[in-house]
Each structure stands twice: as C-alpha cells, then as structure tokens.
Design a protein around this motif. Structure first.
Motif, PDB file in Angstrom:
ATOM      1  N   VAL A  20       1.007  -1.300   0.622  1.00 18.38           N
ATOM      2  CA  VAL A  20      -0.092   0.292   0.426  1.00 18.38           C
ATOM      3  C   VAL A  20       0.795   1.105  -0.106  1.00 18.38           C
ATOM      4  O   VAL A  20       0.726   1.860  -0.498  1.00 18.38           O
ATOM      5  N   LEU A  41      -8.669  -1.897   4.253  1.00 13.32           N
ATOM      6  CA  LEU A  41      -8.897  -3.472   3.245  1.00 13.32           C
ATOM      7  C   LEU A  41      -9.602  -4.192   3.919  1.00 13.32           C
ATOM      8  O   LEU A  41      -9.800  -4.811   5.308  1.00 13.32           O
ATOM      9  N   ALA A  58     -10.158  -2.803  -1.532  1.00 12.35           N
ATOM     10  CA  ALA A  58      -9.295  -2.205  -0.682  1.00 12.35           C
ATOM     11  C   ALA A  58      -9.880  -0.608  -1.088  1.00 12.35           C
ATOM     12  O   ALA A  58     -10.355  -0.212  -1.751  1.00 12.35           O
ATOM     13  N   TYR A  79      -3.403  -8.423  -3.039  1.00 16.20           N
ATOM     14  CA  TYR A  79      -2.188  -7.470  -3.970  1.00 16.20           C
ATOM     15  C   TYR A  79      -2.820  -6.359  -5.067  1.00 16.20           C
ATOM     16  O   TYR A  79      -2.941  -5.791  -5.621  1.00 16.20           O
ATOM     17  N   ILE A  82      -4.967  -3.221  -4.177  1.00 11.17           N
ATOM     18  CA  ILE A  82      -5.118  -3.038  -3.590  1.00 11.17           C
ATOM     19  C   ILE A  82      -3.656  -2.123  -5.099  1.00 11.17           C
ATOM     20  O   ILE A  82      -3.999  -0.428  -5.365  1.00 11.17           O
TER      21      ILE A  82
END
Length: 126
Positions: A20, A41, A58, A79, A82
C-alpha cells in the motif's frame, strides 16, 4: 503525508502494508499537497459459503485542502485490489490537479472578458 492502514475482517500483514505504501508513493509524486490518506483493507466472506469466491476490497479516503476523495476496488486477490485502488486514486488526483491548474490559468474570468470588451467604444445614449 499521514497514511493510516487498517483491516476489517482481515489482519494487515507487513507485505500488505508495504504494498500500500509503495503504491501511494506514486500518488504523492503527482500531488504533494495531500493531508492524509486512510486505507481500509477488508475481506467479504458473504459468498464463500455458497461456493462463491471471497471478495477482497481496498478502500481509500484521501484528504486534500478543501476536498475529500474516495475510491474502492474489489478483486479476488488483495494485491490486485490494492493496485486497482491506487490507480483509481492516482487518476482522481491527476484530474483534481488539472482542474486546479485550469482555475489558476483562467484567473477571475471576469477580468479577462472585461479587458476584451473595454477596447470597444460605446456611443453615449441620447
């Protein structure tokens, strides 16, 4: 820039925290007047019992002078969520910065139009 990262139904690992912060550095490079960013998150298990996939989300709330920007991204991998969240935030920041620069270029608006019209002489009314 003050960045706070929290998790909802998920524990934030060091790797998530690093990911992040690295992604938000890109946003900060485009605009340095950011006051704070709050990142949440979360993990949604609502469809997991029915054989559906878990949804990773996110969200980010960014505060700049006079405005607050919100973005969220949902993906099957945290991920990916993000990355998408950071890209959306970056697009909003660039759009905001462009608007601010346009306002500076235009100035008051009325003054520029007045100068254009002031060169024309108006005949006095009889």
């Amino acid at each position: 820039m003050n960045v706070s990262i929290s998790g909802h139904h998920i524990s934030v690992t060091d790797a998530m925290n690093t990911a992040v912060r690295e992604k938000l550095e890109k946003v900060e490079r485009h605009f340095d007047q950011i006051q704070s960013i709050q990142v949440i998150l979360s993990l949604d298990n609502s469809g997991a019992n029915d054989g559906g996939k878990k949804s990773h989300k996110a969200e980010a709330i960014m505060r700049v002078s006079g405005q607050e920007m919100f973005v969220q991204a949902c993906e099957d991998d945290m991920y990916k969520a993000i990355n998408e969240m950071a890209d959306k935030l970056d697009r909003q920041v660039r759009k905001y910065k462009t608007r601010q620069e346009r306002k500076k270029v235009r100035g008051a608006g009325r003054d520029g139009r007045y100068e254009e019209v002031s060169g024309v002489e108006v005949a006095p009314a009889t």
